[in-house]
Structure formats: C-alpha cells, structure tokens
Motif scaffolding. Structure first.
Motif, PDB file in Angstrom:
ATOM      1  N   UNK A 226     -10.891   6.564 -24.648  1.00 44.35           N
ATOM      2  CA  UNK A 226     -10.840   4.804 -24.066  1.00 44.35           C
ATOM      3  C   UNK A 226     -10.002   4.208 -25.809  1.00 44.35           C
ATOM      4  N   UNK A 227      -9.334   3.621 -25.504  1.00 45.20           N
ATOM      5  CA  UNK A 227      -8.907   2.934 -26.352  1.00 45.20           C
ATOM      6  C   UNK A 227     -10.248   2.043 -27.488  1.00 45.20           C
ATOM      7  N   UNK A 228     -10.172   1.052 -28.317  1.00 46.04           N
ATOM      8  CA  UNK A 228     -10.325   0.340 -29.435  1.00 46.04           C
ATOM      9  C   UNK A 228      -9.623  -1.177 -28.843  1.00 46.04           C
ATOM     10  N   UNK A 229     -10.194  -1.367 -27.652  1.00 43.91           N
ATOM     11  CA  UNK A 229      -9.585  -2.421 -26.866  1.00 43.91           C
ATOM     12  C   UNK A 229      -9.349  -3.952 -27.860  1.00 43.91           C
ATOM     13  N   UNK A 230      -8.078  -4.140 -27.979  1.00 43.18           N
ATOM     14  CA  UNK A 230      -8.175  -5.390 -29.302  1.00 43.18           C
ATOM     15  C   UNK A 230      -6.300  -6.511 -28.156  1.00 43.18           C
ATOM     16  N   UNK A 231      -7.343  -7.125 -27.051  1.00 49.37           N
ATOM     17  CA  UNK A 231      -6.321  -7.909 -26.930  1.00 49.37           C
ATOM     18  C   UNK A 231      -5.509  -8.853 -27.660  1.00 49.37           C
ATOM     19  N   UNK A 232      -5.964  -9.301 -28.687  1.00 49.50           N
ATOM     20  CA  UNK A 232      -5.196 -10.019 -29.302  1.00 49.50           C
ATOM     21  C   UNK A 232      -3.932  -9.908 -30.467  1.00 49.50           C
ATOM     22  N   UNK A 233      -4.681  -8.964 -30.699  1.00 54.26           N
ATOM     23  CA  UNK A 233      -3.194  -7.834 -31.395  1.00 54.26           C
ATOM     24  C   UNK A 233      -2.264  -6.936 -31.103  1.00 54.26           C
ATOM     25  N   UNK A 234      -2.633  -6.746 -29.571  1.00 52.31           N
ATOM     26  CA  UNK A 234      -2.138  -4.985 -28.831  1.00 52.31           C
ATOM     27  C   UNK A 234      -1.924  -5.808 -27.209  1.00 52.31           C
ATOM     28  N   UNK A 235      -1.160  -4.812 -26.226  1.00 52.89           N
ATOM     29  CA  UNK A 235      -1.017  -4.847 -25.238  1.00 52.89           C
ATOM     30  C   UNK A 235      -0.946  -3.198 -24.615  1.00 52.89           C
ATOM     31  N   UNK A 236      -1.919  -3.296 -23.565  1.00 51.80           N
ATOM     32  CA  UNK A 236      -1.860  -2.225 -22.989  1.00 51.80           C
ATOM     33  C   UNK A 236      -1.011  -2.405 -21.374  1.00 51.80           C
ATOM     34  N   UNK A 237      -0.905  -0.943 -20.972  1.00 54.26           N
ATOM     35  CA  UNK A 237      -0.339  -0.920 -19.393  1.00 54.26           C
ATOM     36  C   UNK A 237      -0.327   0.540 -19.043  1.00 54.26           C
ATOM     37  N   UNK A 238      -0.577   0.268 -17.456  1.00 56.08           N
ATOM     38  CA  UNK A 238      -0.628   1.523 -16.702  1.00 56.08           C
ATOM     39  C   UNK A 238       0.536   2.194 -16.428  1.00 56.08           C
ATOM     40  N   UNK A 239       0.459   3.857 -16.609  1.00 61.10           N
ATOM     41  CA  UNK A 239       1.854   3.893 -16.710  1.00 61.10           C
ATOM     42  C   UNK A 239       2.017   5.140 -15.971  1.00 61.10           C
ATOM     43  N   UNK A 240       3.531   5.301 -15.935  1.00 60.73           N
ATOM     44  CA  UNK A 240       4.037   6.799 -14.767  1.00 60.73           C
ATOM     45  C   UNK A 240       5.043   7.058 -15.609  1.00 60.73           C
TER      46      UNK A 240
ATOM     47  N   UNK B  56       0.469  -1.031   0.012  1.00 60.31           N
ATOM     48  CA  UNK B  56      -0.212   0.554  -0.081  1.00 60.31           C
ATOM     49  C   UNK B  56       0.726   0.868  -0.097  1.00 60.31           C
ATOM     50  N   UNK B  57       2.790   1.449   0.195  1.00 56.27           N
ATOM     51  CA  UNK B  57       3.080   2.235   0.158  1.00 56.27           C
ATOM     52  C   UNK B  57       3.573   2.981  -1.091  1.00 56.27           C
ATOM     53  N   UNK B  58       3.739   1.602  -2.194  1.00 58.22           N
ATOM     54  CA  UNK B  58       3.796   1.532  -3.159  1.00 58.22           C
ATOM     55  C   UNK B  58       2.475   3.090  -4.120  1.00 58.22           C
ATOM     56  N   UNK B  59       3.574   3.871  -4.589  1.00 50.83           N
ATOM     57  CA  UNK B  59       2.711   4.692  -5.603  1.00 50.83           C
ATOM     58  C   UNK B  59       2.667   4.938  -7.084  1.00 50.83           C
ATOM     59  N   UNK B  60       3.213   3.079  -7.010  1.00 51.89           N
ATOM     60  CA  UNK B  60       3.259   2.588  -8.792  1.00 51.89           C
ATOM     61  C   UNK B  60       3.106   3.472 -10.072  1.00 51.89           C
ATOM     62  N   UNK B  61       4.624   3.484  -9.745  1.00 49.35           N
ATOM     63  CA  UNK B  61       5.770   3.866 -10.956  1.00 49.35           C
ATOM     64  C   UNK B  61       5.963   3.248 -11.806  1.00 49.35           C
ATOM     65  N   UNK B  62       5.330   1.388 -11.655  1.00 48.51           N
ATOM     66  CA  UNK B  62       5.890   0.478 -12.523  1.00 48.51           C
ATOM     67  C   UNK B  62       4.857   0.344 -13.459  1.00 48.51           C
ATOM     68  N   UNK B  63       5.201  -0.193 -14.225  1.00 50.41           N
ATOM     69  CA  UNK B  63       4.195  -0.239 -15.887  1.00 50.41           C
ATOM     70  C   UNK B  63       3.643  -0.984 -15.383  1.00 50.41           C
ATOM     71  N   UNK B  64       1.989  -1.595 -15.452  1.00 56.31           N
ATOM     72  CA  UNK B  64       0.899  -2.846 -15.083  1.00 56.31           C
ATOM     73  C   UNK B  64       0.503  -3.101 -16.636  1.00 56.31           C
ATOM     74  N   UNK B  65       0.258  -4.625 -16.869  1.00 56.36           N
ATOM     75  CA  UNK B  65       0.015  -4.676 -17.304  1.00 56.36           C
ATOM     76  C   UNK B  65      -1.951  -4.507 -17.187  1.00 56.36           C
ATOM     77  N   UNK B  66      -2.346  -4.179 -18.139  1.00 53.24           N
ATOM     78  CA  UNK B  66      -3.654  -4.610 -18.820  1.00 53.24           C
ATOM     79  C   UNK B  66      -4.495  -5.428 -18.662  1.00 53.24           C
ATOM     80  N   UNK B  67      -5.475  -5.960 -18.235  1.00 54.22           N
ATOM     81  CA  UNK B  67      -5.863  -7.230 -18.556  1.00 54.22           C
ATOM     82  C   UNK B  67      -8.295  -6.937 -19.050  1.00 54.22           C
ATOM     83  N   UNK B  68      -8.464  -7.769 -20.463  1.00 49.13           N
ATOM     84  CA  UNK B  68      -9.518  -7.315 -20.537  1.00 49.13           C
ATOM     85  C   UNK B  68     -10.172  -7.283 -19.107  1.00 49.13           C
TER      86      UNK B  68
END
Length: 87
Positions: free
Chosen positions: A70-84, A45-57
């Motif tokens: 919002x992106x046009x989500x396409x988890x077959x051909x693309x990957x997504x991440x929450x970043x800072x 809970x002290x981690x400010x989430x500066x890493x890249x976090x993979x997004x799943x469906x």
C-alpha cells in the motif's frame, strides 16, 4: 498482478501533484473486474478497464483488499490511478 485473461498488468500509479512525475507503481495482488467496475463507476460491464481510473480517498478502503503493498496515501500532494499495461 498479471491479468492472464486480458494479458495486461494491473497496478496503481502514484504521481507528484507538483511536478506531475511518476513517483511509484504498486502491483495489485488481485483484480475482480466486476468489483473494480462498480468501485470506479464504470457503467459499461463489457469494458475491461484498460483506461486510467483516478483514485479518490473513498476508494482506499476497497483498494487495501487488492494491493500487494500500500502507498502512503497523500491526496494533497499526490495523485493515484488504477492502470493497465499490455504485456
């Protein structure tokens, strides 16, 4: 969005699975650290989430509440991440 507490920009990145190139970035319009920690399984809970976090469906419903556009989500051909990124 600019997180003034930690002085970072919070956003979602979209990459091509084929070329691994960055395709787009999508700004978050809101970011509540505790909610994002829970959604993305951050145990510290002290981690400010500066890493890249993979997004799943399963994360899309949660992210819809926080994305400015919002992106046009396409988890077959693309990957997504929450970043800072430091500003």
């Amino acid at each position: 969005m600019i997180d003034t507490e930690f002085k970072v920009r919070r956003y979602v990145t979209e990459f091509s699975e084929e070329t691994e190139e960055l395709i787009a970035e999508y700004d978050l319009r809101s970011f509540e650290l505790k909610h994002f920690q829970m959604e993305f399984g951050e145990p510290n809970s002290d981690n400010p989430m500066f890493d890249c976090y993979p997004i799943k469906e399963c994360n899309v419903k949660f992210l819809r509440m926080h994305l400015a556009k919002e992106p046009e989500w396409d988890f077959v051909n693309k990957s997504y991440f929450v970043e800072a990124h430091a500003i």
